[in-house]
Design an enzyme around this catalytic site. Sequence first.
Site, mmCIF file in Angstrom:
data_model
loop_
_atom_site.group_PDB
_atom_site.id
_atom_site.type_symbol
_atom_site.label_atom_id
_atom_site.label_comp_id
_atom_site.label_asym_id
_atom_site.label_seq_id
_atom_site.Cartn_x
_atom_site.Cartn_y
_atom_site.Cartn_z
ATOM 1 N N CYS A 151 22.645 81.498 54.289
ATOM 2 C CA CYS A 151 22.771 80.061 53.974
ATOM 3 C C CYS A 151 24.193 79.783 54.005
ATOM 4 O O CYS A 151 24.693 79.688 52.666
ATOM 5 C CB CYS A 151 21.924 79.610 52.551
ATOM 6 N N CYS B 72 24.710 76.682 51.586
ATOM 7 C CA CYS B 72 24.767 77.268 50.007
ATOM 8 C C CYS B 72 25.973 77.736 49.386
ATOM 9 O O CYS B 72 26.333 77.595 48.387
ATOM 10 C CB CYS B 72 23.507 77.963 49.826
ATOM 11 N N ASP B 73 26.335 78.735 50.339
ATOM 12 C CA ASP B 73 27.421 79.561 49.859
ATOM 13 C C ASP B 73 28.873 79.417 50.344
ATOM 14 O O ASP B 73 29.804 80.070 50.107
ATOM 15 C CB ASP B 73 26.811 81.191 49.956
#
Length: 315
Positions: free
Chosen positions: A132, A135-136
């Site tokens: 992701c 997300c990261d």
Amino acid sequence: MEKVVILGTGPAGLTAAVYLARANMNPLVIEGPEPGGQLTLTPEVENFPGFPEGIMGPELMDNMRKQAERFGAQFKRGWVTDVNVANRPFKLSVDGLGEIVTESLVISTGASAKLLEIPGEKENIGKGVSTCATCDGFFFRGKKVIIVGGGDSAMEEANFLTKFASEVQVVHRRKELRASKIMQDRAKSNEKVTWALNKTPVEMVSDDLKITGLKVRDNETGEEETIETNGIFVAIGHNPNTAFLKGKLDMDEKGYILVEPGTTNTNIPGVFACGDVQDQKYRQAITAAGTGCMAAMDTERFLEGEAVHDWSQTL
């Protein structure tokens, strides 16, 4: 007893919830471990009609949920472990909620990211390995990262990661990319994106605390090398989330639910499938939402007694 239960809260499930709620069907929507589906991992959605400037994926999903709630859809969090669709009413076993009985069922559980299944991958998820970018990506500001994959998702995530990383290297096992031309052109025109094509990942290398490199094999020479990196993002596709339905519904060899062409009818009357769980060709937010609309209308007609025959016997 519920009239209709919807499994999943991606664009398909939420669209079905909007339509069924407006039809006074009082749908119960079961959220799994990833509320909002894959679009919550998408930084910017540019191709969903009605948003000329684009919209963030999480915002789009939140808007859809609020719209469904406005018309009376109920949402509960749980994990479906088993279903009994041999007879109506159907019975669902849901962790955290117990048994739920329903007259009809809409399955929109979507698909989950595939992993490479190579040494060093699973044990380093969260230590530099991710599926992701949204997300990261923030955690790799000013660092070098690798994105593994050659499709549209890989190109989109590569471009997104350049907002943070100093360099994004695309590793793909083929000489040619699978992505659409527009997505390839965007990635190739980005000066932060570099390329390592025709190379197969064989191992993710770490120092026991974090990822330090990706070992790849050149498909022409057979030689192996380790590409130094601070992070590895895997973007190689998805698997349909249908393991809990194995043996209960007709599926293809990959686990995608089979539906009657032009409808969302499964081989079990009263059970409908929409979104990526039954679509491995288009897999777009707008097509998922479209099939969510179809599933809601198919469900409503079924409950009204207009579509109770077993179509599988006539194909």
